[in-house]
Design a protein around this motif. Sequence first.
Motif: not given
Length: 463
Positions: A258-272
Amino acid sequence: MQSPAGDNSGAPPTKRAKPEMYGPPQYSAQYSAPQYGGPSAMGGANGHFSLEQFLKRDDEKLPPNHIIRISITNVQYPINVETVYKVCSMAGGVRKIVCFERNNIAQAMVEFDTLESADKARTSLHGCDVYDNCCTMKVEYSKMDALSVKENGPLSWDFTDKNSEPIDRRPVILNRPGGAMSSMGGSNRGGNMYGSNGGGFSMENMGTTNPMMGSTGNGATNMMNMMSGGADRTSMGHHGHHDMMPGAVDQSYGEDRTSVLMAYGLDSEKWDPSLVFNLVCQYGNVNKIFFMKNKDGTAMVEMGDPIAADNVHRFVGEIAVFNNKVRFSHSKKHKRLDVMPLEYELPNGSSSIKSYMHEKHLNRFLRHDMARKNRLLRPTKVLHFYNVERVPDEELNAGFQLREAPFPINIKWMEPKENTRSTGVSGLLYFETVEDATDALVLMNHAQVGERNMKLVFSPAKY
């Protein structure tokens, strides 16, 4: 690759379990190496040497290169262009191969079409057996900038030379009798390193007296058939070497990568999406990034190809950013993001979706000359910056303050070399901790400095 057939009665007893090709690598609690070769092979006492000693690489300080060097020990079957091509084409496109012998060790130089393919081959092939319980490979980066092939033959081949394609392309189904079958020609186990009676691939009209040849056959036809038919993926044992790329056996050689990664632990207040891109763009081209509205702190990242996804998982699979643990893992459901979710606004006002497929100024692996300049590293305390104008340190620090990024404790500027086309000034940024450097990279990568956008990567430089 098809294992050579033959009578194994003269072979040394197997001291490790045969690993499964397509399953996870099997690690034994204690490895006892067979007693290979003679004193000239490794200089060990009584003609013995440790496989671990042979597999110790000397290229750790070399920059990544699209050319690799493969050293092969315990050679009991011929090693030639066809053998090396079948092994290396699993990792990516092969441009050139040169085989030779040095200090009783079979070696091959292999030039790939991309840096990513070479890096994958170096990581995933290192410590593998070409054939079961023999022909163990050590794979390292080469110091060479270009690989020269004088002629196409059994020991060298330039796959970019279109004039080498034979007129007669009749397919060859079987090797001639007497090559790999010991009952027709005798086994070469226990004989010399490149015994002519060993297995191998048919290479007729390409120098049948060469000691690395296994038998005769239409080698040019076989080579072109092999290029069009892909690599044989049926035989390569692995020693479970500690430097193995995560998932290199069960994912790198599978058809469902797969070329797709799941990213976890991204605080939506800080990340985009832009900040996620700033982190992962060091490891391959990025196609799309989107945050999942129904799973807070989770995003999906489509890299340009499975190799890039593997690189992200390998180098930043689990890291600390913004005082939180961020984790990347391969998607189990998606190979590509063909259907994009509904777009929504993140807390910082940015869109939840971003496409980078046409961002030729941001993606760093679009061309071979671009790709080979990238050094794949895990996070360090030093960042290399480039593509900027020379500005006072205070002005550069002001940019860090504006984005609330950790300040570097030291800034080292490096002027461009003379007689080179200037693409801006580069330098090094030193930080107190790896976490500070990582936070700064995520926040400051592609930030505007003067009239240019600064680009950042992790650096191996020491204090």
